[in-house]
Each structure stands twice: as C-alpha cells, then as structure tokens.
Design an enzyme around this catalytic site. Structure first.
Site, PDB file in Angstrom:
ATOM      1  N   ARG A  92      33.992  23.387  27.505  1.00 32.33           N
ATOM      2  CA  ARG A  92      35.214  24.053  28.428  1.00 32.33           C
ATOM      3  C   ARG A  92      35.975  23.251  29.886  1.00 32.33           C
ATOM      4  O   ARG A  92      36.129  23.914  30.261  1.00 32.33           O
ATOM      5  CB  ARG A  92      34.690  25.675  28.558  1.00 32.33           C
ATOM      6  N   SER A 138      38.061  35.007  26.555  1.00 35.65           N
ATOM      7  CA  SER A 138      36.932  35.228  27.992  1.00 35.65           C
ATOM      8  C   SER A 138      36.856  34.681  28.979  1.00 35.65           C
ATOM      9  O   SER A 138      37.951  34.079  28.766  1.00 35.65           O
ATOM     10  CB  SER A 138      35.189  34.130  27.249  1.00 35.65           C
ATOM     11  N   GLU A 184      36.610  30.907  32.991  1.00 38.48           N
ATOM     12  CA  GLU A 184      36.817  30.102  32.163  1.00 38.48           C
ATOM     13  C   GLU A 184      39.004  29.965  31.689  1.00 38.48           C
ATOM     14  O   GLU A 184      39.198  29.044  32.128  1.00 38.48           O
ATOM     15  CB  GLU A 184      37.000  30.693  30.695  1.00 38.48           C
TER      16      GLU A 184
HETATM   17  C1  LIG Z   1      42.546  36.906  22.096  1.00 37.90           C
HETATM   18  C2  LIG Z   1      41.833  35.431  23.259  1.00 37.90           C
HETATM   19  C3  LIG Z   1      40.879  34.516  21.826  1.00 37.90           C
HETATM   20  C4  LIG Z   1      40.286  33.421  22.732  1.00 37.90           C
HETATM   21  N1  LIG Z   1      39.115  32.851  22.015  1.00 37.90           N
HETATM   22  C5  LIG Z   1      39.115  31.438  22.164  1.00 37.90           C
HETATM   23  C6  LIG Z   1      37.901  31.108  21.807  1.00 37.90           C
HETATM   24  O1  LIG Z   1      36.973  31.201  21.130  1.00 37.90           O
HETATM   25  N2  LIG Z   1      37.882  29.188  22.738  1.00 37.90           N
HETATM   26  C7  LIG Z   1      38.699  28.707  23.265  1.00 37.90           C
HETATM   27  O2  LIG Z   1      37.708  27.659  23.669  1.00 37.90           O
HETATM   28  N3  LIG Z   1      39.484  29.714  23.550  1.00 37.90           N
HETATM   29  C8  LIG Z   1      39.810  31.004  23.623  1.00 37.90           C
HETATM   30  N4  LIG Z   1      40.720  31.313  24.558  1.00 37.90           N
HETATM   31  C9  LIG Z   1      41.480  30.710  25.611  1.00 37.90           C
HETATM   32  C10 LIG Z   1      42.522  30.545  24.136  1.00 37.90           C
HETATM   33  O3  LIG Z   1      42.931  30.454  23.183  1.00 37.90           O
HETATM   34  C11 LIG Z   1      42.985  28.615  24.824  1.00 37.90           C
HETATM   35  O4  LIG Z   1      42.591  27.995  26.036  1.00 37.90           O
HETATM   36  C12 LIG Z   1      43.779  27.756  24.344  1.00 37.90           C
HETATM   37  O5  LIG Z   1      43.736  26.164  23.676  1.00 37.90           O
HETATM   38  C13 LIG Z   1      44.724  27.982  25.525  1.00 37.90           C
HETATM   39  O6  LIG Z   1      45.629  27.549  24.640  1.00 37.90           O
HETATM   40  P1  LIG Z   1      47.751  27.583  25.422  1.00 37.90           P
HETATM   41  O7  LIG Z   1      48.801  26.729  24.558  1.00 37.90           O
HETATM   42  O8  LIG Z   1      47.631  29.515  25.576  1.00 37.90           O
HETATM   43  O9  LIG Z   1      47.544  27.140  26.738  1.00 37.90           O
HETATM   44  P2  LIG Z   1      47.661  27.895  28.125  1.00 37.90           P
HETATM   45  O10 LIG Z   1      46.665  28.988  28.492  1.00 37.90           O
HETATM   46  O11 LIG Z   1      48.902  27.577  27.875  1.00 37.90           O
HETATM   47  O12 LIG Z   1      47.382  26.704  29.320  1.00 37.90           O
HETATM   48  C14 LIG Z   1      46.106  26.729  29.326  1.00 37.90           C
HETATM   49  C15 LIG Z   1      46.094  24.722  31.005  1.00 37.90           C
HETATM   50  O13 LIG Z   1      45.741  24.248  29.716  1.00 37.90           O
HETATM   51  C16 LIG Z   1      47.148  23.321  30.720  1.00 37.90           C
HETATM   52  N5  LIG Z   1      48.133  22.874  28.643  1.00 37.90           N
HETATM   53  C17 LIG Z   1      48.361  23.399  28.246  1.00 37.90           C
HETATM   54  N6  LIG Z   1      49.252  22.778  27.479  1.00 37.90           N
HETATM   55  C18 LIG Z   1      48.841  21.390  27.770  1.00 37.90           C
HETATM   56  C19 LIG Z   1      49.473  20.265  27.917  1.00 37.90           C
HETATM   57  N7  LIG Z   1      50.523  19.769  26.923  1.00 37.90           N
HETATM   58  N8  LIG Z   1      49.186  18.817  28.433  1.00 37.90           N
HETATM   59  C20 LIG Z   1      48.447  19.401  29.246  1.00 37.90           C
HETATM   60  N9  LIG Z   1      48.266  20.567  29.726  1.00 37.90           N
HETATM   61  C21 LIG Z   1      48.360  21.801  29.419  1.00 37.90           C
HETATM   62  C22 LIG Z   1      47.853  24.364  30.954  1.00 37.90           C
HETATM   63  O14 LIG Z   1      48.382  23.922  31.865  1.00 37.90           O
HETATM   64  C23 LIG Z   1      46.999  25.242  31.309  1.00 37.90           C
HETATM   65  O15 LIG Z   1      46.128  24.654  32.552  1.00 37.90           O
HETATM   66  C24 LIG Z   1      41.014  33.022  23.946  1.00 37.90           C
HETATM   67  C25 LIG Z   1      42.271  33.407  24.914  1.00 37.90           C
HETATM   68  C26 LIG Z   1      42.678  34.465  23.706  1.00 37.90           C
HETATM   69  C27 LIG Z   1      43.734  35.575  24.694  1.00 37.90           C
END
Ligand SMILES: Cc1cc2nc3c(=O)[nH]c(=O)nc-3n(C[C@H](O)[C@H](O)[C@H](O)COP(=O)(O)OP(=O)(O)OC[C@H]3O[C@@H](n4cnc5c(N)ncnc54)[C@H](O)[C@@H]3O)c2cc1C
Length: 343
Positions: free
Chosen positions: A162, A236, A332
C-alpha cells in the site's frame, strides 16, 4: 476542462461525506494540467488530486481547489503473448478489469471490483486476493509540478505494501495521467490466496478461466464488503501493521488466536481486522458511524456522519488496539483536513 465553484463533494467520495471545496476542476485531457495547476495556484489556495474518492476521508470543507481526474481511454498493443494495455487516469478501475477479461488478457482478474480509478491504482499499489498492481505494472506517465510531463518505470515507483513514491517523496507533486499494464494472453493465474481457493473449490472450479476468477473474486467481495452506494465506506480503513516477528511471538503467548502472516525476513503482517475485532469493535454502531457487521476493518457512515465523526471513531479504535497490543494502526485511507493526525 470544466470549473465548478463551491462544489459539494458528497457524490465524489465513497464515505458519502458532504463537504465543499472552493473549486473543482475537471481534467479530461493531460494537456489541460499545466493550465489547471496554474489556475489552482493563482486562486491562492492549496490543491489536491481526486480520482473516485474511494480512499478519502474529508473531515471538513476543503479550502482549496480539487483537480478531478477524468482522462478517458483504453488501448492495447500485443507483443507476442504479452499485451501492453494503456488506460487514462480517469478510467474506472473495474471497467479496465472488464475490458481485460473480455479480451482474454490475464493479470487483472484478482483485482476485480476494487473501486476507484486507474490513475489512483499505483498511488497505494492497490492489492487484493494475492495480487498487487506492481505485479502487472509496466509504466506510467504524469505531470510533475516542477519538471513537467515524465514517465516512471516500475523500479522508479518504489512500490511496497500500500505504498509507492507517489505517497512518499512525490506526495502532492505528481499527477498520474495514464498507466500501462503488462498483461498476457497466456495468463499465469494466481490462485494461492486462501479465500479465493475456498470460493473456487466451493464452485468446483479446478482450472478456472480468467473470467471465472474475476467473477468469483467479485462475488466474494460483494458478500464481504458493503456497497458504498448504500453504506458509505472506503474499504479497509487501516493497513495491516507490520511488526517484528519477536513481538508477534510474545503476543501469541497471551493471545494465541492472533492472526499474522510472514512479510519478509523477521517481519509479520498482523491482521488489522483481527486486532480490531478482538477489541470488541466489530459491528459496533456509534451515532452515525460504526464498523461493518461483516468486516471490522471497514468503518462505515450509517447515513449522516461527518468526516470528523468517522475520524473520532478511527482514533478510538487506534487507542484500544494500542493499549491492548502495543500496536499502532496506520490509516490506509487519506485523511483530508486540518484535524491533528495521530498517525
Ligand atoms: C468498498 C471498497 C473496497 C476497497 N477495496 C480495496 C482493495 O481490495 N484493495 C485496495 O488496495 N484498495 C481498496 N479500496 C480502496 C480504493 O478503492 C483504492 O485505494 C483506489 O485505488 C482509490 O482510487 P480512487 O480513484 O477512488 O482514488 P481517491 O480516493 O480519489 O484518491 C486516493 C489517493 O490517490 C491520489 N490520486 C488519485 N488519483 C490520482 C492521480 N491521477 N494522480 C495522482 N494522485 C492521484 C489522491 O490524491 C489520494 O491521495 C477499497 C475501497 C472501497 C470503498
């Protein structure tokens, strides 16, 4: 590029927290980024990047500009058995998984149904069911605030559990615009993860296809995790803490049930879910917040919670795990706000 003022972020974060940002700037092409960053800086406020908002907890209004990444597009280039698949930062992660599965490209199937965007996937090196993004990552392209557009290969991303350079030295300095994955038409399926093995066995799938693995992973996820469209959450909330093996063995004397897995020489990755559950938090409801009844590691918004309500719950959980086991739980989820962080 589209600009919105005083934008309510509730639909853009999976906790469903209603907070406003000063400006939301939608980015649909990477060429818009230099101008967007200039604008955001010109407004005189801080700015941050948002994908699907599925790893965010906003604890108050964001007094700044948000660059909302919507760059679309998926393309593929075959090189023998290998396929280089390139996707825009704004592509929904599961859409990419479905694209790969539909074309018979293996590598992403264990990561089915993870919420969020392609651009965020390398930031915390997303992982599930025994696979992490780094396993199929080729390279990425993005905009460095001081050095302009540049590419990163796998080595320079410094991936860890992570973790990546974009959460470390380059935090707040680099915006991912597209990611390239190295997939295969002759996939080497990774089926060793316990929960996946069990689910495949239950269905009598001995030699599953890519599509079957993606389907089984999706159904296990649906049965275990709350759907953010009905119960706000960010998956998580804490990382699994990595502790010295000696500490783990000492704890095992008093708590023989404690769960942990080897994570390198002399290091054990303790199960955060077990630690939280054993402190009595599983399924607990406190006002509008709580932990999910089926998964103690998932903090939820039961309807009208504020981000600071959820953060207060998270801190109470951290305190009880610290007091009982002497282990610090590190979030996380990205906590956004001026609240004093104890992590
Ligand atoms: C129900 C559920 C289940 C999940 N299961 C998992 C799992 O199994 N494994 C796992 O690893 N994660 C899991 N997650 C967490 C999440 O899905 C991941 O972390 C995902 O990658 C976040 O993507 P996002 O586009 O929503 O990012 P955001 O929440 O919008 O951003 C997350 C971070 O990334 C940065 N960011 C986003 N896009 C960019 C970009 N283009 N350039 C630079 N920085 C950027 C943001 O500034 C922030 O710091 C889960 C979440 C939920 C709600």
């Amino acid at each position: 590029m589209q600009l919105h003022k005083d934008f309510d972020l509730r639909p853009l974060n999976t906790f469903g927290i209603s907070v406003k940002c000063k400006y939301l700037i939608e980015i649909e092409e990477e060429t818009e980024l230099p101008r967007a960053v200039e604008m955001a800086t010109h407004f005189g406020y801080p700015f941050m990047v948002l994908g699907g908002g599925s790893n965010m907890l906003f604890t108050e209004d964001y007094e700044g500009s948000i660059l909302y990444m919507r760059i679309p597009g998926i393309s593929a280039e075959t090189q023998g058995e290998e396929v280089l698949v390139t996707a825009g930062a704004g592509v929904v992660w599961h859409d990419l998984v479905q694209y790969a599965v539909a074309h018979g490209y293996g590598g992403l199937e264990n990561l089915a149904l993870i919420p969020g965007t392609v651009g965020a996937s390398p930031i915390q090196n997303i992982g599930a069911y025994g696979v992490e993004v780094q396993d199929i990552f080729d390279s990425l392209r993005g905009y460095h605030l001081e050095q302009g557009f540049m590419e990163f290969d796998k080595k320079s991303c410094h991936f860890g559990y992570r973790q990546s350079i974009f959460k470390g030295a380059l935090k707040g300095k680099f915006i991912v615009t597209q990611v390239r994955f190295r997939l295969s038409t002759q996939p080497n399926l990774k089926l060793h993860y316990g929960a996946l093995q069990d689910a495949l066995a239950q269905r009598g799938l001995v030699k599953p296809s890519i599509a079957e693995v993606a389907e089984v992973v999706s159904s296990v996820r649906v049965s275990k995790l709350p759907d953010p469209s009905s119960i706000g959450n960010a998956g998580s909330f804490f990382k699994n803490p990595e502790i010295p093996e000696a500490q783990f063995q000492r704890l095992k004397i008093d708590f023989p049930e404690m769960v942990g897995y080897p994570a390198g020489e002399g290091v054990i990755k303790a199960s955060a879910a077990w630690l939280i559950e054993s402190c009595g938090w599983k399924g607990k409801v406190i006002g509008n917040t709580g932990t999910y009844a089926k998964h103690a590691l998932v903090l939820v918004n039961h309807g009208h919670a504020t981000g600071s309500d959820i953060w207060a719950l998270a801190q109470s959980i951290q305190r009880s795990v610290q007091e009982r086991y002497g282990i610090h739980l590190e979030p996380e989820v990205n906590i956004i706000g001026r609240i004093q962080l104890s992590n």
